[in-house]
Design an enzyme around this catalytic site. Structure first.
Site, PDB file in Angstrom:
ATOM      1  CE1 TYR A 185      -3.577   2.661   0.734  1.00  0.00           C
ATOM      2  CE2 TYR A 185      -2.209   3.275   2.606  1.00  0.00           C
ATOM      3  CZ  TYR A 185      -3.266   3.533   1.756  1.00  0.00           C
ATOM      4  OH  TYR A 185      -4.013   4.680   1.921  1.00  0.00           O
TER       5      TYR A 185
ATOM      6  CD  GLU B 164      -8.287   7.823   5.595  1.00  0.00           C
ATOM      7  OE1 GLU B 164      -8.363   7.842   6.847  1.00  0.00           O
ATOM      8  OE2 GLU B 164      -7.290   7.404   4.979  1.00  0.00           O
TER       9      GLU B 164
ATOM     10  CD1 TRP C  47      -3.868   2.116   6.204  1.00  0.00           C
ATOM     11  CD2 TRP C  47      -6.025   2.615   5.999  1.00  0.00           C
ATOM     12  NE1 TRP C  47      -4.214   1.984   4.879  1.00  0.00           N
ATOM     13  CE2 TRP C  47      -5.532   2.293   4.718  1.00  0.00           C
ATOM     14  CE3 TRP C  47      -7.377   2.964   6.125  1.00  0.00           C
ATOM     15  CZ2 TRP C  47      -6.316   2.301   3.584  1.00  0.00           C
ATOM     16  CZ3 TRP C  47      -8.173   2.985   4.976  1.00  0.00           C
ATOM     17  CH2 TRP C  47      -7.637   2.644   3.729  1.00  0.00           C
TER      18      TRP C  47
END
Length: 202
Positions: free
Chosen positions: A26, A48, A56
């Site tokens: 990522y 988000e 996350w």
């Protein structure tokens, strides 16, 4: 303390990559690279929002499930979700089952449709809030900025939810409006080069 760590190839990466090995791909291929695809921008704003109060790592692990549950984050489809869809999603163990956040995605999908009609595209609208170089803080030293506050305020004015300044700042970092890779991170220069060749959406 150094803000970078050696990656698997020995080259320096942002230190937060060490938190979980799944972060590396990522970090290396997505985070900080400019995006002009409306569905990806909408997806990231939604994810988000789901991350609020969570990590996350949790959201990234479930991203594929989120994409399936929310039809690839095609806001033209999500805008038609009904109460039955909300109940379906609340039973989906593959995502974060939070009624308020699910409702926010559906609401924001309708708001995204309105915004596209007014502005031409979500991308064209979002990139108008890209900060000027002189407005940027040192990498990874702040969690909000004047530009994230401005974008958050404007989105809220348009009826969006779960788009606070911190959420929006994380969105801007991820979508390349802010290159927040650490100084010395090998990907920082790659993201910078990608921004130089990126055509601002109109």
């Amino acid at each position: 303390m150094s803000t970078t760590i050696p990656g698997p190839d020995g080259r320096p990466r942002c230190r937060w990559c060490a938190a979980a090995p799944e972060f590396l791909a990522y970090h290396d291929t997505e985070w900080g690279f400019p995006v002009d695809d409306d569905h990806r921008l909408f997806e990231k704003l939604c994810l988000e929002g789901f991350q609020s109060g969570l990590s996350w790592r949790t959201i990234l692990a479930k991203r594929g499930n989120f994409r399936t549950a929310f039809r690839g984050f095609d806001f033209s489809q999500i805008a038609d979700f009904t109460d039955a869809d909300v109940e379906r999603l609340l039973k989906d163990e593959g995502i974060v089952r939070h009624r308020g956040k699910i409702a926010a995605v559906i609401n924001n999908a309708m708001r995204a449709q309105e915004l596209v009609r007014q502005q031409g595209s979500l991308a064209a609208y979002v990139w108008r809030f890209e900060p000027r170089p002189e407005e940027l803080a040192s990498p990874q030293t702040v969690s909000t900025s004047s530009s994230s506050i401005a974008l958050s305020k404007d989105l809220k004015k348009r009826g969006w939810s779960f788009v606070g300044p911190t959420t929006v700042y994380a969105f801007m970092q991820a979508m390349g409006l802010i290159n927040d890779h650490a100084e010395g991170c090998v990907v920082r220069e790659q993201a910078s080069d990608a921004r130089k060749t990126f055509t601002l959406p109109r």
